[in-house]
Design an enzyme around this catalytic site. Structure first.
Site, PDB file in Angstrom:
ATOM      1  N   SER A 124       2.855  -7.186   1.166  1.00 10.51           N
ATOM      2  CA  SER A 124       3.898  -7.487   0.189  1.00 10.51           C
ATOM      3  C   SER A 124       4.354  -8.945   0.232  1.00 10.51           C
ATOM      4  O   SER A 124       4.571  -9.552  -0.830  1.00 10.51           O
ATOM      5  CB  SER A 124       5.101  -6.556   0.383  1.00 10.51           C
ATOM      6  OG  SER A 124       4.782  -5.245  -0.021  1.00 10.51           O
ATOM      7  N   THR A 135       9.774   0.509   2.329  1.00 13.91           N
ATOM      8  CA  THR A 135       8.601   1.339   2.554  1.00 13.91           C
ATOM      9  C   THR A 135       8.900   2.369   3.645  1.00 13.91           C
ATOM     10  O   THR A 135      10.050   2.517   4.080  1.00 13.91           O
ATOM     11  CB  THR A 135       7.373   0.468   2.887  1.00 13.91           C
ATOM     12  OG1 THR A 135       6.203   1.287   2.924  1.00 13.91           O
ATOM     13  CG2 THR A 135       7.543  -0.283   4.199  1.00 13.91           C
ATOM     14  N   LYS A 140      12.664   5.293   2.745  1.00  8.33           N
ATOM     15  CA  LYS A 140      12.941   5.500   1.324  1.00  8.33           C
ATOM     16  C   LYS A 140      14.047   6.523   1.062  1.00  8.33           C
ATOM     17  O   LYS A 140      14.901   6.316   0.195  1.00  8.33           O
ATOM     18  CB  LYS A 140      11.659   5.900   0.605  1.00  8.33           C
ATOM     19  CG  LYS A 140      10.607   4.801   0.611  1.00  8.33           C
ATOM     20  CD  LYS A 140       9.333   5.238  -0.085  1.00  8.33           C
ATOM     21  CE  LYS A 140       8.300   4.116  -0.054  1.00  8.33           C
ATOM     22  NZ  LYS A 140       7.066   4.477  -0.771  1.00  8.33           N
ATOM     23  N   ASP A 171       7.595   3.209  -7.393  1.00  6.26           N
ATOM     24  CA  ASP A 171       6.390   3.854  -6.869  1.00  6.26           C
ATOM     25  C   ASP A 171       5.684   4.685  -7.936  1.00  6.26           C
ATOM     26  O   ASP A 171       4.455   4.717  -8.006  1.00  6.26           O
ATOM     27  CB  ASP A 171       6.731   4.757  -5.685  1.00  6.26           C
ATOM     28  CG  ASP A 171       6.892   3.989  -4.377  1.00  6.26           C
ATOM     29  OD1 ASP A 171       6.368   2.860  -4.291  1.00  6.26           O
ATOM     30  OD2 ASP A 171       7.525   4.523  -3.457  1.00  6.26           O
ATOM     31  N   TYR A 207      -3.466   1.446   2.979  1.00  4.98           N
ATOM     32  CA  TYR A 207      -4.497   0.473   2.627  1.00  4.98           C
ATOM     33  C   TYR A 207      -4.920  -0.413   3.789  1.00  4.98           C
ATOM     34  O   TYR A 207      -5.726  -1.339   3.595  1.00  4.98           O
ATOM     35  CB  TYR A 207      -4.035  -0.398   1.455  1.00  4.98           C
ATOM     36  CG  TYR A 207      -2.765  -1.181   1.696  1.00  4.98           C
ATOM     37  CD1 TYR A 207      -2.782  -2.378   2.405  1.00  4.98           C
ATOM     38  CD2 TYR A 207      -1.538  -0.720   1.214  1.00  4.98           C
ATOM     39  CE1 TYR A 207      -1.629  -3.098   2.626  1.00  4.98           C
ATOM     40  CE2 TYR A 207      -0.382  -1.432   1.429  1.00  4.98           C
ATOM     41  CZ  TYR A 207      -0.428  -2.625   2.131  1.00  4.98           C
ATOM     42  OH  TYR A 207       0.732  -3.330   2.359  1.00  4.98           O
ATOM     43  N   GLY A 236      -4.935   2.281  -2.038  1.00  8.59           N
ATOM     44  CA  GLY A 236      -3.488   2.182  -2.121  1.00  8.59           C
ATOM     45  C   GLY A 236      -3.005   0.795  -2.498  1.00  8.59           C
ATOM     46  O   GLY A 236      -1.887   0.643  -3.014  1.00  8.59           O
TER      47      GLY A 236
END
Length: 298
Positions: free
Chosen positions: A19, A65, A69, A110, A228, A249
């Site tokens: 990110s 993340t 959440k 998401d 990922y 992902g």
């Protein structure tokens, strides 16, 4: 604009996160004085961190993340309708209030990320979908499958008691959802048009081995694995070996991140700039993630 506004991705573990590279590339393209970091944070520390964000007064937003959440949905000041219905927040938008305070709005990108990633991959439209895992990302997976037209979703979990919230979300969305023991997954997954794994890295490795050793045919079936790193995951490799299509992902990360960039830019008063340069932003984000650039219509 003055001192840089702050942003970050929060989660545990967080060292693998792509990110920061993705968001930094976007803000450079938009010519915004936005910083963006990564904070390794577990559930017990989230409340204090959000209090710090409120006190600092120089944040534009946060990406949230695993495993934060659900807890984030309980701690922000208000929720968007999407985040409220899912009781899951992956995006916190910080804005200044008239009295000099900071308001934290919880949102969820998401679902959009999953839907766009699956559509980009040409995922099939078949009656049933499956979700692996029942946590904070699973609720978004159920919502995404509903958005793609699945009338029924099976949710494969090890601990049904921890997936009650996911079932409640499905009911609110009008989707027929069933909890299924995780040990049945290997024998059943080839029967679904779309399978979304919301499990952490390495968690489904045993399932992957069972699929690889089985005689199942996953041709015409699509698996999206939200994990990922490392890639390909053992699950993705096994699915491909049996003939199926895999959506990494990181594609979900790309599209949900693009939505976050728009929200964060708007928080600083730059909504028009983000909209005007959206195609360029998407492409530099692809570059940051090592993905193929998108044609203008995507």
């Amino acid at each position: 604009m003055g001192a840089a506004l702050q942003g970050a991705v929060l989660g545990h573990p967080i060292g693998h996160s792509k990110s920061p590279a993705m968001h930094r590339s976007a803000y450079a393209e938009l010519e915004l004085d936005y910083s963006y970091g990564a904070v390794d944070l577990d559930v017990p520390g989230l409340a204090a961190f959000l209090d710090r964000v409120r006190a600092d007064g120089n944040w534009y937003g946060l990406s949230v993340t695993m495993p934060l959440k659900t807890r984030a949905a309980e701690l922000v000041d208000t929720l968007t309708p999407a985040a409220r219905s899912l009781h899951s927040v992956n995006t916190v938008v910080a804005t200044r209030t008239d009295d000099g305070g900071t308001h934290l709005l919880g949102d969820n990108t998401d679902v959009a990320g999953l839907v766009h990633a699956l559509r980009h991959a040409g995922a099939p439209r078949l009656p049933r979908g499956a979700v692996l895992g029942g946590g904070g990302t699973a609720v978004s997976a159920v919502a995404a499958l509903a958005g793609l037209g699945a009338p029924a979703v099976d949710i494969y979990v090890r601990n049904p008691a921890k997936a009650t919230a996911t079932l409640e979300v499905a009911q609110r969305l009008g989707v027929a959802a069933t909890l299924v023991p995780f040990e049945r997954a290997a024998a059943a997954l080839a029967g679904y048009g779309i399978v979304i794994s919301t499990l952490p890295p390495q968690a489904p490795d045993r399932l992957a081995a069972e699929i690889a050793d089985s005689g199942m045919d996953t041709s015409g079936r699509c698996l999206l694995d939200v994990a990922y790193d490392p890639w390909p995951s053992a699950l993705a490799a096994a699915w491909t070996q049996r003939g199926g299509t895999v959506v990494p992902g990181i594609e979900m990360l790309l599209y949900q991140g693009l939505e976050q960039v728009r929200l964060f830019a708007a928080a600083g008063g730059f909504a028009d700039r983000a909209e005007e340069r959206s195609a360029a932003v998407l492409n530099v984000m692809c570059d940051a993630l090592g993905l193929r650039r998108r044609p203008p219509h995507e």
